[in-house]
Design a protein around this motif. Sequence first.
Motif, PDB file in Angstrom:
ATOM      1  N   LYS A  11      -1.771   4.593   1.237  1.00  0.00           N
ATOM      2  CA  LYS A  11      -3.318   3.871   1.983  1.00  0.00           C
ATOM      3  C   LYS A  11      -4.163   3.922   0.558  1.00  0.00           C
ATOM      4  O   LYS A  11      -4.996   2.756   1.196  1.00  0.00           O
TER       5      LYS A  11
ATOM      6  N   TYR B 201       1.003  -1.081   0.290  1.00  0.00           N
ATOM      7  CA  TYR B 201      -0.167  -0.309   0.227  1.00  0.00           C
ATOM      8  C   TYR B 201       0.845   1.171  -0.027  1.00  0.00           C
ATOM      9  O   TYR B 201       1.767   1.513   0.481  1.00  0.00           O
TER      10      TYR B 201
ATOM     11  N   LYS C 163      -6.267  -4.435   4.587  1.00  0.00           N
ATOM     12  CA  LYS C 163      -6.402  -3.103   5.075  1.00  0.00           C
ATOM     13  C   LYS C 163      -5.746  -1.789   5.035  1.00  0.00           C
ATOM     14  O   LYS C 163      -4.767  -1.988   6.796  1.00  0.00           O
ATOM     15  N   SER C 164      -5.586  -0.991   5.193  1.00  0.00           N
ATOM     16  CA  SER C 164      -4.838   0.562   5.132  1.00  0.00           C
ATOM     17  C   SER C 164      -5.667   1.597   5.552  1.00  0.00           C
ATOM     18  O   SER C 164      -6.213   2.572   4.962  1.00  0.00           O
TER      19      SER C 164
ATOM     20  N   SER D 253      -7.362 -10.177   2.883  1.00  0.00           N
ATOM     21  CA  SER D 253      -7.376  -9.035   2.988  1.00  0.00           C
ATOM     22  C   SER D 253      -7.130  -7.884   3.503  1.00  0.00           C
ATOM     23  O   SER D 253      -6.757  -8.055   4.642  1.00  0.00           O
TER      24      SER D 253
END
Lengths: 109, 114
Positions: free
Chosen positions: B52, B49, B67-68, B65
């Motif tokens: 984000k 990432y 997530k940021s 999965s």
Amino acid sequence: EDQVTQSPEALRLQEGESSSLNCSYTVSGLRGLFWYRQDPGKGPEFLFTLYSAGEEKEKERLKATLTKKESFLHITAPKPEDSATYLCAGYSSASKIIFGSGTRLSIRP
Amino acid sequence: DTAVSQTPKYLVTQMGNDKSIKCEQNLGHDTMYWYKQDSKKFLKIMFSYNNKELIINETVPNRFSPKSPDKAHLNLHINSLELGDSAVYFCASSTGGLSNQPQHFGDGTRLSIL
């Protein structure tokens, strides 16, 4: 396919016995060759980046060199605290980083 | 001062469960990564990432999965854990997006599936 191969898999030396670790690479458009040190139960710790053939970098008892096909990590007069796994990785022009499987170095007092 | 920190350090769980690993960096870097290190010590990148935004998504089962929530944090959620997911997962960060700047690693999360 991009590939990084390290040899030997394991190396045992006596304290003070100098040697070299090899990292052969076929990485398209190499934009950087990294060396890391990894202690058991820890993450890789950055040592050096080499950007072009002929470049050399030094830190204490370690010296890294780079040619168009391989990199060497020379260890001069090692001490037991130099025992670790040493990883090399190539960064390609396609923005991919490819790691080798490492050389496990043991230094006996 | 811990630069890249991961929690938990160890995770032992049953096959089929769902689990999450958290990562935080205080280096001010704009790019974060998840790696998987298998029993043969190969480090393989899974995701990256930048500010984000997902920029690397290697061939990884969609049970994984990332997530940021912000550029200092990157979490990894894994659904329906399988035996083959057992490995050490490392978080890393760097500066300058996808570049030849060195990456700084956390100390890993050792995931064991029973």
